[in-house]
Design a protein around this motif. Structure first.
Motif, mmCIF file in Angstrom:
data_model
loop_
_atom_site.group_PDB
_atom_site.id
_atom_site.type_symbol
_atom_site.label_atom_id
_atom_site.label_comp_id
_atom_site.label_asym_id
_atom_site.label_seq_id
_atom_site.Cartn_x
_atom_site.Cartn_y
_atom_site.Cartn_z
ATOM 1 N N VAL A 123 0.832 -1.201 0.000
ATOM 2 C CA VAL A 123 0.000 0.000 0.000
ATOM 3 C C VAL A 123 0.871 1.257 0.000
ATOM 4 O O VAL A 123 0.724 2.123 -0.859
ATOM 5 C CB VAL A 123 -0.935 0.025 1.229
ATOM 6 N N VAL B 68 -3.914 3.732 -4.433
ATOM 7 C CA VAL B 68 -4.198 4.605 -3.288
ATOM 8 C C VAL B 68 -3.560 5.982 -3.431
ATOM 9 O O VAL B 68 -3.800 6.868 -2.598
ATOM 10 C CB VAL B 68 -3.735 3.956 -1.969
ATOM 11 N N MET C 33 -6.229 7.615 5.494
ATOM 12 C CA MET C 33 -6.947 7.108 4.331
ATOM 13 C C MET C 33 -8.179 7.979 4.094
ATOM 14 O O MET C 33 -9.077 8.022 4.937
ATOM 15 C CB MET C 33 -7.346 5.650 4.553
ATOM 16 N N LEU D 164 -12.316 6.903 0.851
ATOM 17 C CA LEU D 164 -12.274 5.450 0.843
ATOM 18 C C LEU D 164 -13.312 4.858 -0.104
ATOM 19 O O LEU D 164 -14.413 5.410 -0.285
ATOM 20 C CB LEU D 164 -12.485 4.916 2.258
ATOM 21 N N ASP E 87 -11.224 -0.782 -1.048
ATOM 22 C CA ASP E 87 -10.173 -0.632 -0.039
ATOM 23 C C ASP E 87 -10.405 -1.566 1.150
ATOM 24 O O ASP E 87 -9.555 -1.646 2.037
ATOM 25 C CB ASP E 87 -10.120 0.814 0.476
ATOM 26 N N TYR F 149 -5.429 -4.517 7.112
ATOM 27 C CA TYR F 149 -4.246 -3.700 6.884
ATOM 28 C C TYR F 149 -3.165 -4.059 7.903
ATOM 29 O O TYR F 149 -3.437 -4.130 9.113
ATOM 30 C CB TYR F 149 -4.597 -2.215 6.986
#
Length: 125
Positions: free
Chosen positions: A48, A64, A83, A86, A90, A94
């Motif tokens: 990411v 992203v 973030m 969104l 997504d 994580y």
């Protein structure tokens, strides 16, 4: 004993924001690159974002870029992932991780040797 603990995940509507935190303990990682990865159901873990020790260099996955922002506080041994905007895609667990090497930014999972337990992010449409 090294530990990475993520927090900040949750359920959010599409277009919303979340801020993930990852606090490291057991040793200092202020010279190591730290990264965020994610793994959606039935998919492989993917890169990411990553940030070099000084915070001056960052790298983002194309999916992203422009929506997520990685930062770190070396005094707190903590890395963050802001973030925004969104999307349902997504949705994933994580993970934060620490690169084995110093002073470089890399995207390959095998380059990272310490991992957190993960935090679930769910984005509803």
């Amino acid at each position: 004993q090294v530990q990475l603990v993520e927090s900040g995940g949750g359920l959010v509507q599409a277009g919303g924001s979340l801020r993930l935190s990852c606090e490291a303990s057991g040793r200092t990682f202020k010279f190591n690159t730290m990264g965020w990865f994610r793994q959606a159901s039935d998919k492989e873990r993917e890169f990411v974002a990553a940030i070099r020790w000084s915070g001056g260099s960052t790298d983002y996955a194309d999916a992203v870029k422009g929506r997520f922002s990685i930062s770190r506080d070396n005094a707190k041994n903590t890395v963050y992932l802001q973030m925004n905007s969104l999307k349902p895609e997504d949705t994933a667990v994580y993970f934060c991780a620490v690169d084995k090497a110093l002073y470089v930014i890399r995207r390959t999972i095998d380059d990272y040797d310490y991992w957190g337990q993960g935090t679930q992010v769910t984005v509803s449409s």
